[in-house]
Scaffold this motif. Structure first.
Motif, PDB file in Angstrom:
ATOM      1  N   TRP A   1      -1.830  13.417   4.241  1.00  0.00           N
ATOM      2  CA  TRP A   1      -2.333  12.774   5.460  1.00  0.00           C
ATOM      3  C   TRP A   1      -3.847  12.857   5.521  1.00  0.00           C
ATOM      4  CZ3 TRP A   1      -2.047   9.450   9.150  1.00  0.00           C
ATOM      5  CH2 TRP A   1      -2.651   9.650  10.386  1.00  0.00           C
ATOM      6  N   GLN A   2      -4.403  14.012   5.207  1.00  0.00           N
ATOM      7  CA  GLN A   2      -5.850  14.165   5.229  1.00  0.00           C
ATOM      8  C   GLN A   2      -6.507  13.332   4.137  1.00  0.00           C
ATOM      9  OE1 GLN A   2      -6.461  18.396   4.998  1.00  0.00           O
ATOM     10  NE2 GLN A   2      -5.736  18.763   7.085  1.00  0.00           N
ATOM     11  N   THR A   3      -5.856  13.259   2.994  1.00  0.00           N
ATOM     12  CA  THR A   3      -6.383  12.418   1.918  1.00  0.00           C
ATOM     13  C   THR A   3      -6.429  10.958   2.351  1.00  0.00           C
ATOM     14  OG1 THR A   3      -5.516  13.932   0.237  1.00  0.00           O
ATOM     15  CG2 THR A   3      -6.026  11.675  -0.466  1.00  0.00           C
ATOM     16  N   PHE A   4      -5.375  10.508   3.011  1.00  0.00           N
ATOM     17  CA  PHE A   4      -5.359   9.132   3.522  1.00  0.00           C
ATOM     18  C   PHE A   4      -6.487   8.903   4.520  1.00  0.00           C
ATOM     19  CE2 PHE A   4      -4.194   6.598   7.261  1.00  0.00           C
ATOM     20  CZ  PHE A   4      -4.198   5.336   6.692  1.00  0.00           C
ATOM     21  N   LEU A   5      -6.664   9.844   5.450  1.00  0.00           N
ATOM     22  CA  LEU A   5      -7.672   9.668   6.501  1.00  0.00           C
ATOM     23  C   LEU A   5      -9.069   9.519   5.925  1.00  0.00           C
ATOM     24  CD1 LEU A   5      -6.505  12.188   9.259  1.00  0.00           C
ATOM     25  CD2 LEU A   5      -6.314   9.687   9.270  1.00  0.00           C
TER      26      LEU A   5
ATOM     27  N   ARG B   1      -0.156   1.828   9.203  1.00  0.00           N
ATOM     28  CA  ARG B   1       1.290   1.595   9.168  1.00  0.00           C
ATOM     29  C   ARG B   1       1.813   1.555   7.734  1.00  0.00           C
ATOM     30  NH1 ARG B   1       0.215  -1.807  13.905  1.00  0.00           N
ATOM     31  NH2 ARG B   1       1.196  -0.784  15.702  1.00  0.00           N
ATOM     32  N   GLY B   2       1.024   0.983   6.831  1.00  0.00           N
ATOM     33  CA  GLY B   2       1.437   0.957   5.435  1.00  0.00           C
ATOM     34  C   GLY B   2       1.576   2.359   4.864  1.00  0.00           C
TER      35      GLY B   2
ATOM     36  N   MET C   1       2.132   5.094   6.628  1.00  0.00           N
ATOM     37  CA  MET C   1       3.229   5.788   7.297  1.00  0.00           C
ATOM     38  C   MET C   1       4.582   5.381   6.720  1.00  0.00           C
ATOM     39  SD  MET C   1       1.866   7.898   9.350  1.00  0.00           S
ATOM     40  CE  MET C   1       3.292   8.399  10.316  1.00  0.00           C
ATOM     41  N   VAL C   2       4.788   4.087   6.496  1.00  0.00           N
ATOM     42  CA  VAL C   2       6.060   3.625   5.936  1.00  0.00           C
ATOM     43  C   VAL C   2       6.297   4.251   4.561  1.00  0.00           C
ATOM     44  CG1 VAL C   2       7.267   1.620   5.009  1.00  0.00           C
ATOM     45  CG2 VAL C   2       6.177   1.483   7.257  1.00  0.00           C
ATOM     46  N   GLU C   3       5.265   4.267   3.744  1.00  0.00           N
ATOM     47  CA  GLU C   3       5.424   4.831   2.407  1.00  0.00           C
ATOM     48  C   GLU C   3       5.675   6.334   2.479  1.00  0.00           C
ATOM     49  OE1 GLU C   3       6.061   5.242  -1.432  1.00  0.00           O
ATOM     50  OE2 GLU C   3       5.866   3.338  -0.370  1.00  0.00           O
ATOM     51  N   SER C   4       5.000   7.027   3.387  1.00  0.00           N
ATOM     52  CA  SER C   4       5.212   8.472   3.505  1.00  0.00           C
ATOM     53  C   SER C   4       6.632   8.764   3.981  1.00  0.00           C
ATOM     54  CB  SER C   4       4.184   9.097   4.447  1.00  0.00           C
ATOM     55  OG  SER C   4       4.442   8.764   5.797  1.00  0.00           O
ATOM     56  N   TYR C   5       7.158   7.938   4.869  1.00  0.00           N
ATOM     57  CA  TYR C   5       8.532   8.141   5.348  1.00  0.00           C
ATOM     58  C   TYR C   5       9.551   7.896   4.242  1.00  0.00           C
ATOM     59  CZ  TYR C   5       8.028   9.160  10.317  1.00  0.00           C
ATOM     60  OH  TYR C   5       7.761   9.786  11.515  1.00  0.00           O
ATOM     61  N   ARG C   6       9.229   7.021   3.317  1.00  0.00           N
ATOM     62  CA  ARG C   6      10.137   6.802   2.187  1.00  0.00           C
ATOM     63  C   ARG C   6      10.205   8.040   1.297  1.00  0.00           C
ATOM     64  NH1 ARG C   6       7.600   0.897   1.146  1.00  0.00           N
ATOM     65  NH2 ARG C   6       9.001  -0.318   2.484  1.00  0.00           N
TER      66      ARG C   6
ATOM     67  N   ARG D   1      -4.398   5.183  19.106  1.00  0.00           N
ATOM     68  CA  ARG D   1      -3.041   5.072  19.646  1.00  0.00           C
ATOM     69  C   ARG D   1      -2.026   4.916  18.519  1.00  0.00           C
ATOM     70  NH1 ARG D   1      -2.214   4.280  25.036  1.00  0.00           N
ATOM     71  NH2 ARG D   1      -4.059   3.970  26.355  1.00  0.00           N
ATOM     72  N   ALA D   2      -2.370   4.120  17.519  1.00  0.00           N
ATOM     73  CA  ALA D   2      -1.461   3.910  16.393  1.00  0.00           C
ATOM     74  C   ALA D   2      -1.245   5.215  15.618  1.00  0.00           C
ATOM     75  CB  ALA D   2      -2.011   2.831  15.466  1.00  0.00           C
TER      76      ALA D   2
END
Length: 257
Positions: free
Chosen positions: A93-97, A108-109, A111-116, A209-210
């Protein structure tokens, strides 16, 4: 019916039982979910202690636990389930940020991939297995939490709901209960500053918010990934998490009225 338990220093604390489950119903006052308890007030700790928790499942990485250690109440005796598996390296998550462009689509992209990936991460598999083993012991109330109490916690709550026989609609409804407008009013500004520490500037309000929200497509991405890999959630529960027929029966006897 309100499921949220208002606390001063612990966000997103709520009961995720008391749902229709097949021909029965999940018990109330037995299964709880929340964000971390590092900022819990003394009054918060008294309220949590009164729940009679026998186990707490901390889904956070080792670095998260060290950065924001949980506060405990006097005479704390609950079993704590955590692990340090996969603790080396940066938090994804920190790497993404650090590379986030503040766009909602980019978020959103990710998050979807992380949930997979979440259902199959060795760290999660170990924690999820131990959680369901605790439920099978039928000893009392359990709290599951991560940092914000929305993603890792949301997946584990959803798996519990499926096992209990809760409908897909109710499963998603409980997951989406994280999207509380009052929660944003309380912590939105602080989250903006937190995000700025990684992105270099405070994101626009819509992006903040997202980042705080959950979307149905996220939890459904986990479910779809599980079904694609194992054919069904039930098969995943049995072959990956060790929830066999006997364990399911014990859990059902514990959490269903």
């Amino acid at each position: 019916m309100t499921r949220h338990i208002p606390l001063q220093g612990v966000e997103n604390f709520r009961d995720f039982g008391d749902y229709a489950a097949g021909a029965g119903r999940m018990k109330k006052g037995l299964l709880f979910r929340a964000a971390h308890q590092a900022a819990a007030t003394d009054a918060d700790l008294e309220a949590i202690a009164a729940l009679g928790l026998v186990a707490i499942v901390d889904l956070r990485r080792a670095q998260e636990r060290q950065r924001e250690p949980s506060r405990r109440w006097k005479s704390f005796a609950a079993e704590v389930i955590d692990n340090d598996l996969g603790g080396e390296g940066d938090d994804p998550w920190q790497t993404f940020l650090r590379g986030w462009d503040h766009s909602e689509a980019d978020l959103r992209g990710y998050m979807v991939e992380s949930y997979r990936r979440k259902p199959f991460t060795p760290r999660h598999v170990d924690l999820f297995r131990r959680y369901f083993a605790v439920l099978a012991k039928a000893r009392g109330p359990v709290l599951i939490h991560c940092a914000a109490g929305k993603d890792r916690t949301g997946l584990l709550a959803a798996l519990t709901h499926h096992l209990a026989g809760v409908s897909r609609d109710d499963l998603v409804e409980d997951y989406l209960a994280t999207n509380d407008p009052e929660r944003y009013a309380r912590i939105g500004e602080g989250i903006g500053r937190y995000l700025a520490g990684y992105t270099g500037s405070v994101p626009p309000e819509a992006a903040i918010r997202a980042a705080l929200a959950v979307e149905a497509e996220y939890i459904l991405a986990s479910i779809e990934a599980i079904e694609a890999a194992h054919g069904s959630i039930d098969a995943y529960l049995e072959t990956v998490l060790g929830v066999d027929a006997r364990t399911r029966e014990a859990i059902a006897a514990h959490i269903l009225a």
